[in-house]
Design a protein around this motif. Structure first.
Motif, mmCIF file in Angstrom:
data_model
loop_
_atom_site.group_PDB
_atom_site.id
_atom_site.type_symbol
_atom_site.label_atom_id
_atom_site.label_comp_id
_atom_site.label_asym_id
_atom_site.label_seq_id
_atom_site.Cartn_x
_atom_site.Cartn_y
_atom_site.Cartn_z
ATOM 1 N N PHE A 1 -10.812 7.056 5.578
ATOM 2 C CA PHE A 1 -10.211 6.019 5.028
ATOM 3 C C PHE A 1 -9.267 5.751 3.881
ATOM 4 C CE2 PHE A 1 -14.876 4.123 6.198
ATOM 5 C CZ PHE A 1 -14.536 4.011 7.327
ATOM 6 N N ILE A 2 -8.235 7.053 4.156
ATOM 7 C CA ILE A 2 -7.284 7.256 3.243
ATOM 8 C C ILE A 2 -5.999 6.243 3.329
ATOM 9 C CG2 ILE A 2 -5.927 9.060 2.131
ATOM 10 C CD1 ILE A 2 -9.258 9.389 1.827
ATOM 11 N N THR A 3 -5.941 5.583 2.553
ATOM 12 C CA THR A 3 -4.437 4.466 2.707
ATOM 13 C C THR A 3 -3.451 5.594 2.564
ATOM 14 O OG1 THR A 3 -5.847 2.720 1.461
ATOM 15 C CG2 THR A 3 -3.483 2.748 1.789
ATOM 16 N N ASN A 4 -2.556 5.422 3.545
ATOM 17 C CA ASN A 4 -1.176 5.946 3.754
ATOM 18 C C ASN A 4 -1.495 7.500 3.518
ATOM 19 O OD1 ASN A 4 1.754 6.152 4.037
ATOM 20 N ND2 ASN A 4 1.444 6.558 1.620
ATOM 21 N N GLY A 5 -2.788 8.110 4.358
ATOM 22 C CA GLY A 5 -3.155 9.418 4.508
ATOM 23 C C GLY A 5 -1.844 10.433 4.821
ATOM 24 N N ASN A 6 -1.112 9.817 5.695
ATOM 25 C CA ASN A 6 0.042 10.607 6.054
ATOM 26 C C ASN A 6 1.072 10.881 4.979
ATOM 27 O OD1 ASN A 6 0.495 7.693 6.343
ATOM 28 N ND2 ASN A 6 2.828 8.523 7.016
ATOM 29 N N ALA A 7 0.907 10.657 3.851
ATOM 30 C CA ALA A 7 1.975 10.826 2.921
ATOM 31 C C ALA A 7 2.359 12.326 2.743
ATOM 32 C CB ALA A 7 1.379 10.259 1.586
ATOM 33 N N GLU A 8 3.586 12.461 2.024
ATOM 34 C CA GLU A 8 3.826 13.778 1.678
ATOM 35 C C GLU A 8 3.265 14.370 0.505
ATOM 36 O OE1 GLU A 8 7.011 11.604 3.976
ATOM 37 O OE2 GLU A 8 5.690 11.165 1.982
ATOM 38 N N ILE A 9 2.574 13.812 -0.281
ATOM 39 C CA ILE A 9 1.962 14.241 -1.533
ATOM 40 C C ILE A 9 0.509 13.716 -1.665
ATOM 41 C CG2 ILE A 9 1.844 14.688 -4.073
ATOM 42 C CD1 ILE A 9 5.111 14.567 -3.841
ATOM 43 N N LEU A 10 -0.411 14.333 -1.684
ATOM 44 C CA LEU A 10 -1.692 13.808 -1.712
ATOM 45 C C LEU A 10 -2.397 14.161 -3.294
ATOM 46 C CD1 LEU A 10 -3.010 15.184 1.643
ATOM 47 C CD2 LEU A 10 -1.905 12.804 1.143
ATOM 48 N N LEU A 11 -3.324 13.390 -3.647
ATOM 49 C CA LEU A 11 -3.992 13.699 -4.862
ATOM 50 C C LEU A 11 -5.407 13.527 -4.404
ATOM 51 C CD1 LEU A 11 -2.795 11.948 -7.984
ATOM 52 C CD2 LEU A 11 -2.617 14.058 -7.610
ATOM 53 N N ASN B 1 0.789 -1.190 -0.165
ATOM 54 C CA ASN B 1 0.121 -0.110 0.014
ATOM 55 C C ASN B 1 0.873 1.293 -0.002
ATOM 56 O OD1 ASN B 1 -2.362 -1.392 0.058
ATOM 57 N ND2 ASN B 1 -2.604 -1.327 2.146
ATOM 58 N N LEU B 2 2.081 1.135 0.161
ATOM 59 C CA LEU B 2 3.055 2.204 0.133
ATOM 60 C C LEU B 2 3.713 2.153 -1.273
ATOM 61 C CD1 LEU B 2 2.525 1.853 3.217
ATOM 62 C CD2 LEU B 2 4.595 2.797 3.364
ATOM 63 N N PHE B 3 4.554 1.150 -1.701
ATOM 64 C CA PHE B 3 5.247 0.632 -2.591
ATOM 65 C C PHE B 3 4.107 0.735 -3.962
ATOM 66 C CE2 PHE B 3 6.815 -2.348 -6.009
ATOM 67 C CZ PHE B 3 7.915 -1.778 -6.240
ATOM 68 N N GLY B 4 2.968 0.187 -3.681
ATOM 69 C CA GLY B 4 1.938 -0.024 -4.818
ATOM 70 C C GLY B 4 1.127 1.137 -5.340
ATOM 71 N N LEU B 5 1.637 2.271 -4.756
ATOM 72 C CA LEU B 5 0.542 3.557 -4.801
ATOM 73 C C LEU B 5 1.507 4.454 -6.033
ATOM 74 C CD1 LEU B 5 -0.941 4.780 -1.401
ATOM 75 C CD2 LEU B 5 -1.965 3.591 -3.520
ATOM 76 N N GLN B 6 2.395 4.014 -6.856
ATOM 77 C CA GLN B 6 3.215 4.604 -7.763
ATOM 78 C C GLN B 6 2.318 5.134 -8.767
ATOM 79 O OE1 GLN B 6 6.750 2.975 -8.871
ATOM 80 N NE2 GLN B 6 7.354 2.215 -6.967
ATOM 81 N N ASP B 7 0.907 4.840 -8.851
ATOM 82 C CA ASP B 7 -0.154 5.336 -9.866
ATOM 83 C C ASP B 7 -0.324 6.460 -9.502
ATOM 84 O OD1 ASP B 7 -0.854 2.707 -11.526
ATOM 85 O OD2 ASP B 7 -1.297 2.012 -9.674
ATOM 86 N N ILE B 8 -0.211 7.178 -8.304
ATOM 87 C CA ILE B 8 -0.233 8.477 -8.017
ATOM 88 C C ILE B 8 0.591 9.206 -8.977
ATOM 89 C CG2 ILE B 8 -0.028 10.241 -6.290
ATOM 90 C CD1 ILE B 8 -1.144 7.814 -4.481
ATOM 91 N N SER C 1 12.661 9.449 -6.028
ATOM 92 C CA SER C 1 13.825 9.319 -4.959
ATOM 93 C C SER C 1 13.457 8.640 -3.781
ATOM 94 C CB SER C 1 14.435 10.681 -4.670
ATOM 95 O OG SER C 1 13.540 11.532 -4.082
ATOM 96 N N GLY C 2 12.211 8.474 -3.623
ATOM 97 C CA GLY C 2 11.844 7.902 -2.289
ATOM 98 C C GLY C 2 11.728 9.081 -1.207
ATOM 99 N N ALA C 3 11.802 10.397 -1.550
ATOM 100 C CA ALA C 3 11.727 11.307 -0.715
ATOM 101 C C ALA C 3 10.407 11.634 -0.247
ATOM 102 C CB ALA C 3 12.197 12.796 -1.336
ATOM 103 N N ALA C 4 9.364 11.051 -1.312
ATOM 104 C CA ALA C 4 7.849 11.221 -0.899
ATOM 105 C C ALA C 4 7.079 10.104 -1.167
ATOM 106 C CB ALA C 4 7.463 12.281 -1.740
ATOM 107 N N THR C 5 6.182 9.771 -0.411
ATOM 108 C CA THR C 5 5.101 8.635 -0.972
ATOM 109 C C THR C 5 3.781 9.537 -1.028
ATOM 110 O OG1 THR C 5 4.424 8.309 1.495
ATOM 111 C CG2 THR C 5 6.146 6.910 0.552
#
Length: 573
Positions: free
Chosen positions: A208-218, A138-145, A167-171
């Motif tokens: 219910f936002i998966t990885n909602g703490n991510a650095e970049i949100l769509l 759910n972190l690695f597989g959200l590259q569709d964002i 670079s992995g600086a942001a999920t």
């Protein structure tokens, strides 16, 4: 040392029979990037060699670093304190390893720091990650964002966001769902407005936002005042640090390493992605289709892990003076699980092939149009690829996620009472599997999405051509089974469509979609059996079992077993 790529004979089988030359040729722009990047391929075979090396690295990391920490990740879970979310130690270490291996920009172009690898290979990586630790997917597989920004954003937005992902600086996270708008995204009410300086801002709550703490949100938000449907929604990118508050993380049944957040947006500055009003009807639907393939691969990875656990336990566990592996009912169950795994893999990577073809043909058509060249041939192929991908994506998500629940259930059953205990991995896998047929669109919504392609029988010509092909021996008998199954499907389809009742079509959709999936997957396995004798057993067992299930579905439709739905209120109240 273990390796989740090279140790998996069936995954290697699918890699070795990839037919992606057209896709790779387009993606590599005639292999001209090798002059600018020393790791770019010089031809198709070189590209395949590169892909194999990358997948071997993923297989090594997942087997030897990620999987051993899966139980600890599940036990520790995500942490939430003072409005901040922290990943479990094992998740942090896994992300660090994947970042060091430069695997966080799998499909992104090289100019943004990515690997420029097709979706099919990325999906194979997702399968391995999910087999090792499902919540890491759910972190690695959200590259569709990142892919969505790459596809629909401006060049300035690509330059700003994509290198951070690669670079992995942001999920990233897809902030779509709201408390009063679950699967019905047309009901989204988050406000998007422009301030006096023309800056877009977001105000509202997402849940219910998966990885909602991510650095970049769509973020999907309502940009058109007074609208109430999907045409009033637009898509925005923002930073999680800018006036976004994590109100809570959910206490979940499974995938504990992946934080699921409730977010509050307080006039958060945002950037419009693409055009206004296209947020749901184009961009989000495209992004979710990618996510659905990812969840299908997640289900498959969990299934593989559960099968491995069950097989290992059955061989080691002795009852009545012998290994339970030798007890026929256990052997039969393990065989069914193995057939499910391999048939699921065939369906998934067939879907990925068509998604890759559609994506790259879209790029090619746009390129030819921009150059003022004729694109009619590519446009015709694109139309077909779009139709097929639109059917196979929800079909794969439906079939593989439902099967993940079935395989983990059976794996726990083989363990008996011990499998119910947290000391055994199968208990965690059973909990992790349960979400796969819920998020990114429930199984019921996948049926709805697949129904149009099934009603229109989009594989009719393909099925007819396959039926006319000569086969011999045991495969001839299996071909006859598939021909009979098609007769059942066409009879059921005619019965449904002759009623000219949309409500009845909706009721019968599940049965029709399932029969169609049996047909399509059955013919895929026939192709594989002709190439590899090992696959004959898989094809035979799958097709014979599917034939019985198809007849049951036909019975349900033709014998009016849906009639009770007309009186549901009388029965259920």
């Amino acid at each position: 040392m273990a390796n989740y790529f090279t140790d998996n004979t069936d995954l290697l089988f699918h890699f070795d029979r990839l037919k992606l030359q057209e896709v790779v040729d387009i993606a590599e722009h005639g292999y001209t990037e090798s002059t600018d990047y020393n790791f770019a391929p010089v031809d198709y075979q070189d590209a395949l060699d590169n892909y194999r090396k990358v997948l071997e690295i993923v297989g090594d990391i997942t087997a030897n670093n990620v999987a051993p920490q899966a139980a600890a990740v599940d036990e520790e879970g995500s942490h939430f304190a003072d409005g901040k979310v922290a990943y479990a130690k094992g998740i942090q270490e896994a992300l660090s390893l994947l970042t060091q291996a430069e695997l966080m920009g799998f499909t992104l172009p090289r100019r943004y720091g990515g690997l420029n690898i097709p979706t099919t290979l990325y999906t194979m990586a997702i399968e391995m990650v999910s087999r090792a630790e499902a919540s890491l997917m759910n972190l690695f597989g959200l590259q569709d964002i990142a892919e969505t920004i790459n596809k629909y954003g401006t060049e300035e937005q690509r330059q700003e966001f994509l290198p951070q992902f690669a670079s992995g600086a942001a999920t990233g996270a897809m902030a779509l769902t709201e408390p009063d708008a679950g699967s019905d995204l047309q009901a989204v009410n988050m406000l998007a407005y422009q301030d006096d300086d023309g800056q877009w801002r977001l105000k509202g709550v997402k849940r219910f936002i998966t990885n909602g703490n991510a650095e970049i949100l769509l973020v999907l938000a309502r940009s058109e005042p007074g609208t109430k449907d999907g045409r009033g929604l637009s898509l925005f990118a923002c930073y999680g640090k800018d006036n976004v508050v994590v109100r809570r993380i959910e206490n979940k049944l499974g995938i504990h390493g992946s934080p699921t957040c409730e977010l509050q947006f307080n006039d958060t500055p945002a950037q419009l992605i693409g055009k206004r009003k296209f947020g749901l009807i184009k961009y989000v639907m495209d992004m979710m289709n990618g996510a659905r393939l990812g969840v299908a691969a997640q289900g498959l990875g969990i299934s593989q892990a559960a099968y491995d656990e069950a097989l290992r336990y059955a061989k080691a566990r002795e009852q009545f003076g012998k290994s339970i592996y030798a007890i026929p009912v256990i052997t039969n169950l393990l065989m069914d699980m193995r057939v499910t795994l391999e048939s699921d893999r065939s369906l998934l990577y067939a879907a990925c092939h068509w998604v890759d073809l559609r994506n790259k043909l879209e790029e090619k058509v746009e390129e030819l149009k921009a150059e003022g060249k004729d694109s009619s041939a590519q446009s015709a192929k694109l139309k077909e690829a779009t139709r097929v991908a639109a059917l196979l994506t929800p079909m794969a998500k439906y079939v593989l996620s439902e099967n993940a629940n079935r395989v983990t259930y059976d794996a726990l059953q083989i363990h008996g009472g011990t499998g119910y205990m947290k000391e055994f991995n199968v208990e965690r896998l059973t909990r992790d599997a349960r979400i796969t047929n819920i998020y990114e669109g429930t199984s019921q919504l996948q049926i709805v999405a697949a129904t149009g392609g099934v009603i229109n029988d989009i594989f009719a010509e393909d099925f007819t051509a396959r039926e006319q092909k000569e086969t011999s021996g045991s495969l001839a008998r299996l071909a006859d089974e598939l021909k009979e199954m098609r007769v059942l499907f066409l009879d059921a389809l005619k019965y449904v469509t002759d009623k000219t009742d949309k409500h009845f079509q909706s009721i019968a959709a599940k049965e029709l979609v399932e029969i169609y999936s049996y047909l399509y997957t059955g013919w895929l396995l026939m192709d594989e059996a002709e190439e590899d004798s090992r696959k004959v057993f898989i094809a035979r067992r799958y097709i014979i079992g599917a034939s019985a299930k198809a007849r049951r579905n036909w019975d349900v439709i033709k014998k009016d077993q849906f009639a009770d739905l007309l009186h549901a209120d009388e029965i259920l109240i």
